[in-house]
Each structure stands twice: as C-alpha cells, then as structure tokens.
Design a protein around this motif. Structure first.
Motif, PDB file in Angstrom:
ATOM      1  N   ILE A 131       0.736  -1.249  -0.023  1.00  0.00           N
ATOM      2  CA  ILE A 131      -0.071   0.061  -0.069  1.00  0.00           C
ATOM      3  C   ILE A 131       0.899   1.103  -0.050  1.00  0.00           C
ATOM      4  O   ILE A 131       0.516   2.264  -0.523  1.00  0.00           O
ATOM      5  CB  ILE A 131      -0.908  -0.062   1.315  1.00  0.00           C
ATOM      6  N   ALA A 153      -4.197   1.128  -9.277  1.00  0.00           N
ATOM      7  CA  ALA A 153      -3.419   0.751  -8.097  1.00  0.00           C
ATOM      8  C   ALA A 153      -4.208  -0.834  -7.831  1.00  0.00           C
ATOM      9  O   ALA A 153      -3.537  -1.763  -7.540  1.00  0.00           O
ATOM     10  CB  ALA A 153      -3.716   1.567  -6.909  1.00  0.00           C
ATOM     11  N   LEU A 221      -7.159   0.233  -0.204  1.00  0.00           N
ATOM     12  CA  LEU A 221      -6.605   1.123  -0.936  1.00  0.00           C
ATOM     13  C   LEU A 221      -7.891   2.223  -1.563  1.00  0.00           C
ATOM     14  O   LEU A 221      -7.496   3.551  -1.544  1.00  0.00           O
ATOM     15  CB  LEU A 221      -6.483   0.215  -2.386  1.00  0.00           C
TER      16      LEU A 221
END
Length: 285
Positions: A131, A153, A221
């Motif tokens: 992360i 991501a 996320l």
C-alpha cells in the motif's frame, strides 16, 4: 414375502445418499443464513436488529431503509464509482494476465523459470506491504485522489493466481493451432486475440469473477485514495457513512450491503458454469 427384504435392502443402499443430501442441505442452510439475516435486518429498525435476535421474519418491513441508504447516504454515487472501478480493473487484469500467461505457457525464453518462481514467491507477500509504495507512486504521478489512480493501483498487482490459471489452461491447448495460424501469416496479436483468448473463455470467466469479487470488496486502497475526495468512495468505503459519533445505523448499513451484493450474486449466477470449467481445466492441464 421376498418383496419386503428386497425393499429394505434397496433402502439401505440408498441411505448414504440420503445422509449426504441431508448433510449438504444443512451445510447450505448454515452458509446462506448470514445473507438471509442481512436481508431481514435491512427491513427492520436498528433496535429490532438486536432485540429480535436471529428472527428472519421482520414484523413490519421498513422499505424506507433502502431509500435512506440510496438517497440520504449517497449510496447511489458510491455504487456507480464501484462499477466504474471494478469493470475497468477487470478488463485490465484479464488482458494483462492472459498475455502474461500465454507467453509463459507457449514461449520458451531465457529466465522463464525465474519469472515463474518470482511470481509464486509473491503469493507469500502480505498485500498490506504494497500500500505504501502504491500510494507514494500515485501521489508522485498526481493520481492519488482520482478513480484512474485507484484503477491502476487495484489492477497493478501481481495477480499470480490469474496468471497461473492462464498458464495451466494455455499449456493444454494443442500447439498445432498456433502453428497453423503462424503459417498463415498471423502475428502475435492476431494469434493471441483471435485464437488463444477466445479458447480461454472458461478461464477468463474465472478470472473475471475472482477479480470482480476482490475489487468490489476492496477497502484499504479505496479508503486511502478517497481520504480527501468523499465523492469518489466505493461501496465498501461508503459503509462508513452509516457509522456516526453516537451510534451506528445498522438497518441502513444492512440495506446498503444488500444492494451492494446484488451485482456480485448476479455475476456469479451468470458465469458459474464457466467459473467451474475454468478452475477444472486449469488444474487438469
């Protein structure tokens, strides 16, 4: 006189099947009960969620909980954001993993075994460790507070399971198919997109379901990417809207959770046959 013993013998032979069916029925009931309880809780008041315990039948269904979850909690916008992020992530992951699996399965090149070993090794790396670098890279690229950054991501991970599924499936396809296409003058892109990828429909369905589930339920996320942009929240992060300083709107949260699960259930029902075929085909290969 002989019919009765024969009937008992037939019953005894079928007894294991009846026991197996009963055990499976009990297991299915235990598995589906939390979902039924959540649907029931979405039609109760927050007080009834606790006072009526495990009761699945609400006395007076309160359909306003769904209206409150959709309108007042702005869950409609969160659902739209989740659909955009999930669909784009699934497309990127499927194309990227399919191409990687095709190359690793059908092309022999130097370092292929090393790459396979590195991919397998990443299975043991906790997702939480990635992360910080993802957030740092996204911030440097100016994509931290955007759906585009969130999509990149979520789709930029190793996705080792998906790649290995494609590797196992592509290895089981006869090489004569690709060789005949190459003889006809087809290039890499033509062979992959017109021959190999259509044949891998079961694996594609499996990867689609797995990626859809993981992306739809992702929390950390999307939470980090929407700290300063609440309007970009996904449904998993949007559940925080029902948690207040003095209490939690449990019935509204249950209604929102029920809404968020409907697309997942619909997708799995539509692709369940291909999902099973993809797992079985990849493992067999």
């Amino acid at each position: 006189m002989s019919a009765q013993p024969r009937t008992w013998r037939g019953t005894l032979r079928r007894l294991p099947w009846w026991l197996a069916a009963a055990v499976l029925a009990i297991g299915c009931l235990i598995w589906i009960y939390p979902f039924l309880w959540m649907v029931s809780a979405s039609l109760k008041t927050s007080a009834d969620v606790f006072t009526k315990g495990l009761d699945l039948l609400p006395g007076n269904p309160i359909w306003e909980n769904y209206e409150r979850a959709w309108a007042e909690a702005d869950f409609g916008k969160y659902l739209l954001n989740t659909v955009i992020v999930t669909v784009c992530t699934v497309v990127v992951v499927v194309v990227r993993c399919a191409m990687a699996g095709y190359v690793l399965a059908r092309h022999d090149f130097r370092g292929r075994k090393i790459i396979m070993g590195v991919l397998v090794a990443t299975l043991f790396v906790p997702a939480g460790y990635t992360i910080i670098p993802l957030v740092d890279i996204s911030q440097r690229l100016g994509m931290l507070n955007s759906l585009t950054g969130m999509i990149l991501a979520l789709s930029g991970g190793a996705n080792v399971a998906a790649i290995l599924l494609y590797v196992g499936y592509f290895r089981g396809i006869p090489k004569e198919l690709t060789e005949s296409a190459l003889i006809d003058g087809a290039g890499f892109g033509t062979v992959f997109f017109r021959v190999m990828l259509p044949l891998a429909k079961p694996v594609t369905a499996t990867v689609t379901v797995l990626t859809f589930l993981s992306t739809w339920n992702a929390f950390f996320l999307p939470l980090v990417f929407t700290f300063s942009r609440p309007d970009l929240r996904t449904v998993s992060v949007g559940m925080l809207a029902f948690v207040g300083e003095n209490g939690t709107d449990w019935s509204g949260m249950a209604a929102a959770a029920t809404i968020s699960l409907l697309p997942v259930v619909a997708l799995f029902i539509a692709l369940q046959r291909y999902f099973v075929e993809g797992i079985a085909g990849a493992v067999k290969a």
